[in-house]
Structures are given as structure tokens and as C-alpha cells.
Design a protein around this motif. Structure first.
Motif, short mmCIF file in Angstrom:
data_model
loop_
_atom_site.label_atom_id
_atom_site.label_comp_id
_atom_site.label_asym_id
_atom_site.label_seq_id
_atom_site.Cartn_x
_atom_site.Cartn_y
_atom_site.Cartn_z
N LEU A 71 0.81 -1.22 0.00
CA LEU A 71 0.00 0.00 0.00
C LEU A 71 0.85 1.27 0.00
O LEU A 71 0.34 2.35 -0.28
N SER A 212 -5.24 -5.96 -2.77
CA SER A 212 -5.15 -4.74 -3.55
C SER A 212 -5.68 -4.95 -4.97
O SER A 212 -6.27 -4.04 -5.56
N TYR A 216 -10.07 -4.29 -1.22
CA TYR A 216 -10.32 -4.64 0.17
C TYR A 216 -11.82 -4.61 0.45
O TYR A 216 -12.53 -3.73 -0.05
#
Length: 259
Positions: A71, A212, A216
Motif C-alpha cells: 500500500l 489490492s 479490500y
């Protein structure tokens, strides 16, 4: 000045789970410090009581760090900062604290060292990792974790099915300490070698890639516990300051009780 709006894409569940793991770490370290430095029996008993579950919340912390790498857009910066702080811990615990009379507090390759090296390793191989199907990556990490879990005792195995015994000469020094190979008399107050923990980290990486890619779930983006989320967002600062704070608190209590 306008405040920046909260990101609707933030995965708050990761913050909260990491915060819970950090809170468990704080209590675990508090029991250790109170028992080791102030000889409080109740703290020793709690420390040994919770020792069997320590690998669980440590594993959660490592797994989430792997997920977070997928992320973040600044993993190189994060890894370098972590490594710098980790090396600072080594200097303090191996040189400064012993000079002040604190013994058995050395940290040569603790959780921060491990995470720093893991993040930097991810930076180096992220493109290759991204080509591996996430499910296959998670399965491989699970298998390799099991295979390397006995490396500290000189064995790589799958139970009685396959077993390799490493040479005793490897364990005569601590030159390979970061890999989990060290001499019998090696001691560190905090020790997280690369094997087998690196496979927990990369299992988190592959899980992060999968989530990803697919997105989510919405429940991961919901804020539930502000306290845990706060701890999770400030993990590094908390890790740096929590030990001195705990020791200072214990010292104050000790002086009051023994007046």
C-alpha cells in the motif's frame, strides 16, 4: 488552514490490528522490565504466562508490515529510516546502557532490524514478487516457514518426511546470526532473525497484493476503535519511546513503594 479530509481509501482494519499487536507488545515488555529490573514476582509470572503467545502478536505485526508494503509508495524511505533507528538501538543497548550498569539488554538484530531488512529486500525484489500468483506465494511462504522453523537448532525439515542437518561448524560463531544461525551461548534481549520470520512477512506481502488487486472488503475500511487505530498509525514512535517510559514508570513506583 484547512485540515486534510480523512482518506476514504484508508484500510483502518490494518491500523487497528497493528495497534492491538503493539498494545500486546507494550504489556509484554512491561512485564519483562518490571520483573528483570525491579524483581517484582507478579511481573515475572505474567511475563512467563504470556511468553507462549508472544510469537502470535509478533507474527501479526510482521504480517501486517508485509501487507502495508503493498500500500506504500515510499518503502525505500521507510526501510532506510527503520534501519537507521534499529542501528541506533544497537548502539544504545550494546555500548551506552552497559556503561550505565544495565546488563543483558543488548539488541543486535531485533524486530526493527528485521522489519528494515525485510522492507528493503521487498524493494529489491518487488517486481519479481509481483509476477507470482498471490495464492502460490502464500502457499510457498507457508511451506518454507515450516521448513526453516528449526534452523536455530540446526535442522531444516518437514517433520520426519524430509530432514537436513546443518553443519555444527555454522553454529560455532554468531557470524550468521541475522539468518537464525548462532552459537549456543548467544543472547539478545530482542531477537528476530530473518528465518523463518521472513516468510511471515512475505505471506503478508502476497496477501496485500491479492487484496489490492481484488479490492479490500468494505468492512476493512470502517473505523471501529479509535484507540487501536491511533496506536497502529504511530507504531514506530511508540516502539522507540515505550521502553524508557515503562522503565521510568517502574522506577517511580519502586521509589514510592520502598520509601
Amino acid at each position: 488552514m484547512k485540515l486534510k479530509p480523512k482518506s476514504e481509501n484508508r484500510i483502518y482494519f490494518i491500523d487497528e490490528l497493528r495497534g492491538l499487536a503493539v498494545l500486546c507488545m507494550i504489556f509484554y515488555h512491561a512485564f519483562y522490565l518490571f520483573g528483570a529490573f525491579f524483581d517484582w514476582q507478579w511481573a515475572n509470572e505474567l511475563f512467563y504466562f504470556f511468553t507462549p503467545v508472544q510469537p502470535i502478536f509478533a507474527g501479526i505485526f510482521i504480517f501486517i508490515c508485509g501487507m502495508s508494503c503493498t500500500l506504500s509508495k515510499s518503502n525505500l524511505k521507510r526501510g532506510i529510516i527503520l534501519l537507521g533507528i534499529a542501528l541506533g538501538f544497537t548502539v544504545v543497548t550494546t555500548l551506552i546502557m552497559p556503561a550505565l550498569g544495565f546488563v543483558e539488554c543488548e539488541v543486535y538484530f531485533g524486530i526493527l532490524h528485521f522489519l528494515a531488512v525485510s522492507v528493503l529486500l521487498y524493494v529489491l525484489i518487488s517486481k519479481g514478487v509481483g509476477r507470482i500468483p498471490p495464492f502460490a506465494g502464500i502457499l510457498a511462504c507457508t511451506v518454507l516457514y515450516a521448513f526453516t522453523s528449526g534452523i536455530d537448532s540446526g535442522v531444516l525439515s518437514f517433520g520426519e518426511l524430509i530432514s537436513f542437518t546443518l553443519s555444527d561448524s555454522l553454529y560455532e560463531s554468531n557470524a550468521l546470526m541475522i539468518l537464525g544461525i548462532h552459537s549456543p551461548d548467544f543472547y539478545a534481549a530482542d531477537y528476530f532473525p530473518l528465518f523463518p520470520q521472513i516468510f511471515i512477512f512475505f505471506a503478508g506481502v502476497f496477501t496485500g497484493i491479492q487484496l489490492s488487486t481484488r479490492g479490500y472488503p468494505e468492512w476493512c475500511k470502517e473505523r471501529r476503535t479509535a484507540f487501536f487505530a491511533f496506536l497502529g498509525r504511530n507504531t514506530l514512535l511508540i516502539y522507540v519511546v515505550h521502553m524508557p517510559v515503562i522503565y521510568a514508570l517502574g522506577y517511580v513506583i519502586y521509589m514510592i513503594v520502598n520509601q
